[in-house]
Motif scaffolding. Structure first.
Motif, mmCIF file in Angstrom:
data_model
loop_
_atom_site.group_PDB
_atom_site.id
_atom_site.type_symbol
_atom_site.label_atom_id
_atom_site.label_comp_id
_atom_site.label_asym_id
_atom_site.label_seq_id
_atom_site.Cartn_x
_atom_site.Cartn_y
_atom_site.Cartn_z
ATOM 1 N N HIS A 140 14.576 6.115 2.770
ATOM 2 C CA HIS A 140 14.013 7.361 2.943
ATOM 3 C C HIS A 140 14.613 8.495 3.782
ATOM 4 O O HIS A 140 13.906 9.170 4.435
ATOM 5 N N HIS A 141 15.647 8.872 3.085
ATOM 6 C CA HIS A 141 16.339 10.037 3.419
ATOM 7 C C HIS A 141 16.667 10.232 4.924
ATOM 8 O O HIS A 141 16.847 11.514 5.423
ATOM 9 N N GLY A 142 16.880 9.119 5.542
ATOM 10 C CA GLY A 142 17.151 8.915 7.151
ATOM 11 C C GLY A 142 15.880 9.206 7.922
ATOM 12 O O GLY A 142 15.976 9.464 9.202
ATOM 13 N N SER A 168 12.615 4.023 8.667
ATOM 14 C CA SER A 168 13.478 3.286 7.738
ATOM 15 C C SER A 168 14.634 2.746 8.462
ATOM 16 O O SER A 168 14.887 3.345 9.939
ATOM 17 N N THR A 169 15.628 1.803 8.269
ATOM 18 C CA THR A 169 16.728 1.425 8.892
ATOM 19 C C THR A 169 16.576 1.109 10.372
ATOM 20 O O THR A 169 17.172 1.634 11.202
ATOM 21 N N GLY A 170 15.598 0.025 10.263
ATOM 22 C CA GLY A 170 15.475 -0.635 11.774
ATOM 23 C C GLY A 170 16.525 -1.303 12.257
ATOM 24 O O GLY A 170 17.541 -1.549 11.455
ATOM 25 N N TYR A 171 16.694 -1.457 13.571
ATOM 26 C CA TYR A 171 18.095 -1.740 14.161
ATOM 27 C C TYR A 171 17.991 -3.387 13.831
ATOM 28 O O TYR A 171 19.525 -3.563 13.182
ATOM 29 N N LEU A 172 17.435 -4.204 13.504
ATOM 30 C CA LEU A 172 17.684 -5.656 12.826
ATOM 31 C C LEU A 172 18.052 -5.590 11.633
ATOM 32 O O LEU A 172 19.006 -6.229 11.309
ATOM 33 N N PHE A 173 17.565 -4.590 10.793
ATOM 34 C CA PHE A 173 17.806 -4.518 9.219
ATOM 35 C C PHE A 173 19.437 -3.941 9.192
ATOM 36 O O PHE A 173 20.316 -4.566 8.622
ATOM 37 N N GLU A 206 0.658 -1.141 0.123
ATOM 38 C CA GLU A 206 -0.127 -0.071 0.232
ATOM 39 C C GLU A 206 0.899 1.309 -0.016
ATOM 40 O O GLU A 206 0.543 2.312 -0.576
ATOM 41 N N ASP A 207 2.176 1.173 0.693
ATOM 42 C CA ASP A 207 2.832 2.486 1.161
ATOM 43 C C ASP A 207 3.926 2.340 -0.408
ATOM 44 O O ASP A 207 4.529 1.057 -0.515
ATOM 45 N N VAL A 208 4.101 3.164 -1.301
ATOM 46 C CA VAL A 208 4.659 3.317 -2.237
ATOM 47 C C VAL A 208 6.323 3.175 -2.095
ATOM 48 O O VAL A 208 7.136 2.718 -2.711
ATOM 49 N N ASN A 209 6.558 3.697 -0.776
ATOM 50 C CA ASN A 209 7.890 3.537 -0.585
ATOM 51 C C ASN A 209 8.456 2.069 -0.439
ATOM 52 O O ASN A 209 9.728 1.953 -0.717
ATOM 53 N N ASP A 210 7.484 1.364 0.230
ATOM 54 C CA ASP A 210 7.809 -0.089 0.159
ATOM 55 C C ASP A 210 8.128 -0.897 -1.007
ATOM 56 O O ASP A 210 8.684 -1.903 -0.876
ATOM 57 N N ASP A 211 7.650 -0.162 -2.174
ATOM 58 C CA ASP A 211 7.850 -0.769 -3.180
ATOM 59 C C ASP A 211 9.051 -0.506 -3.970
ATOM 60 O O ASP A 211 9.354 -0.616 -5.146
ATOM 61 N N MET A 218 12.655 2.510 0.911
ATOM 62 C CA MET A 218 12.063 1.284 1.744
ATOM 63 C C MET A 218 11.837 1.733 3.391
ATOM 64 O O MET A 218 12.886 2.137 3.691
ATOM 65 N N GLU A 219 10.935 1.149 3.769
ATOM 66 C CA GLU A 219 10.338 1.335 4.993
ATOM 67 C C GLU A 219 10.721 0.040 5.895
ATOM 68 O O GLU A 219 10.947 -0.996 5.101
ATOM 69 N N GLU A 220 10.499 -0.088 7.222
ATOM 70 C CA GLU A 220 10.740 -1.287 8.005
ATOM 71 C C GLU A 220 9.881 -2.488 7.559
ATOM 72 O O GLU A 220 10.155 -3.419 7.802
ATOM 73 N N THR A 221 8.645 -2.116 6.917
ATOM 74 C CA THR A 221 7.614 -3.293 6.446
ATOM 75 C C THR A 221 8.663 -4.108 5.486
ATOM 76 O O THR A 221 8.721 -5.401 5.579
#
Length: 368
Positions: free
Chosen positions: A212-214, A218-223, A164-169, A188-191
């Motif tokens: 996503h520009h910081g 985005s940029t979750g800990y596990l990732f 649904e979120d274009v960022n995740d595409d 890309m976001e955390e999803t």
């Protein structure tokens, strides 16, 4: 008389060029980077993304910022002597990534356009229309697609599904040159990050283009711990309305021991890999926490060249498969994405392929 004056003027100009050592700027006469090196230009396009990859005179532009930056990107390319692009990539359809690419596609010779499968926007529709008007081939690379790029290898890792979120595409792209790996994540976001993690993909990278520009989303800990970048590049506009990069992301990057480069503070940033040496043309912000190597079982596969086994007797004439020492990908001999000769491993059978720990090419799709 006019012809005589023209010949005299041309002679004077030629003499001046010889005396001063000057020459007109053009693609074939310009060396973008040393041979067998990869340069990644993280262009300053304000609150947006744009990256230029150059390897052995092959060129790829990934994103182009907002529409007003299209002409600035063309000028930047012209200053480098680049008048054509082998590939143009829009990681996703938002204006601050795809917007400036319409001018680029309209005004330069472009070999191929790569797009993500996502909801259409005005920016993406304009871009597609410009490409179709020039009969430029348009592709949507599927996850697992691998391609040769100069002396580098490019792997498309995501998106793994529509969102649904274009960022995740956003197209997620990993570029490998020698021992160095660049992970480029669009917005890309955390999803989508969690989806990639669930596939146990090799996400390890030396340089991370921060998603996503910081943004904190985005940029979750596990990732981040899985990628474990030594360097992080953030593309954001000066005093932008979103507050990018967010303090939460900067804190996570610092905890991971990553040196941070920001276009809002440094302008355009160029990273160059010579296979065994990685350098930046600017000085990044050093972390307060030490960088720690992480043994995730994948780094040795990515960083160390593959060595041939003594039992391997295949040659260029009789090989059933051809491996790439750098990318660890294997191909059919007829593949269009074969590596340069120095990086080839000739193999007789799938047993030899498996012994080398190679993965199948996404272009020719050899048996596995």
């Amino acid at each position: 008389m006019k012809r005589k004056l023209f010949l005299i003027a041309a002679l004077i100009l030629s003499l001046l060029m010889i005396v001063t050592g000057c020459q007109f700027l053009s693609g074939p006469q310009t060396t973008f980077i040393p041979e067998d090196s990869l340069a990644v230009h993280f262009l300053d396009v304000g609150q947006g993304d744009a990256m230029l990859l150059v390897d052995n005179n092959e060129t790829m532009l990934i994103d182009g910022g907002n529409p007003e930056y299209g002409k600035e990107i063309i000028n930047y390319l012209n200053d480098l002597g680049i008048n054509q692009l082998d590939y143009v990539v829009a990681t996703h359809n938002h204006n601050d990534h795809a917007g400036g690419l319409t001018d680029v596609v309209t005004n330069l010779d472009v070999g191929n356009l790569y797009l993500t499968n996502s909801a259409k926007t005005t920016a993406s529709q304009n871009l597609v229309a410009a490409a179709k008007s020039k009969n430029i081939p348009i592709f949507t690379p599927s996850p697992g697609t691998a391609m040769a790029f100069g002396s580098s290898t490019i792997n498309f890792l995501g998106p793994l599904k529509a969102h649904e979120d274009v960022n995740d595409d956003s197209l997620v792209i990993k570029v490998t040159h020698g021992a160095h790996r660049f992970l480029l994540t669009g917005d890309m976001e955390e999803t989508a990050e969690k989806e990639l993690l669930a596939q146990n993909l090799d996400l390890a990278a030396d340089v991370l283009k921060v998603g996503h520009h910081g943004s904190y989303s985005s940029t979750g800990y596990l990732f981040l711990r899985t990628v474990n970048p030594r360097y992080a590049v953030i593309s954001a506009g000066v005093n932008n309305d979103y507050g990018h990069p967010h303090e939460e992301t900067l804190s996570r990057l610092n905890d991971a021991g990553a040196t941070i480069f920001r276009t809002d503070l440094l302008g355009t940033i160029v990273a160059t890999s010579k296979g065994d040496q990685l350098s930046f043309d600017k000085t990044g912000l050093a972390p307060t926490q030490p960088y720690q190597e992480v043994d995730n079982g994948l780094s040795s596969i990515t960083a160390n060249p593959v060595s041939e086994t003594p039992a391997n007797t295949a040659t260029a004439e009789n090989a059933s498969y051809i491996g790439n020492k750098n990318s660890k990908v294997y191909h059919l001999p007829s593949c269009s994405g074969l590596p340069k000769e120095a990086n080839r491993i000739y193999l007789n059978s799938l047993d030899e392929v498996h012994a080398q720990g190679l993965t199948p090419c996404g272009i020719c799709k050899p048996p596995s």
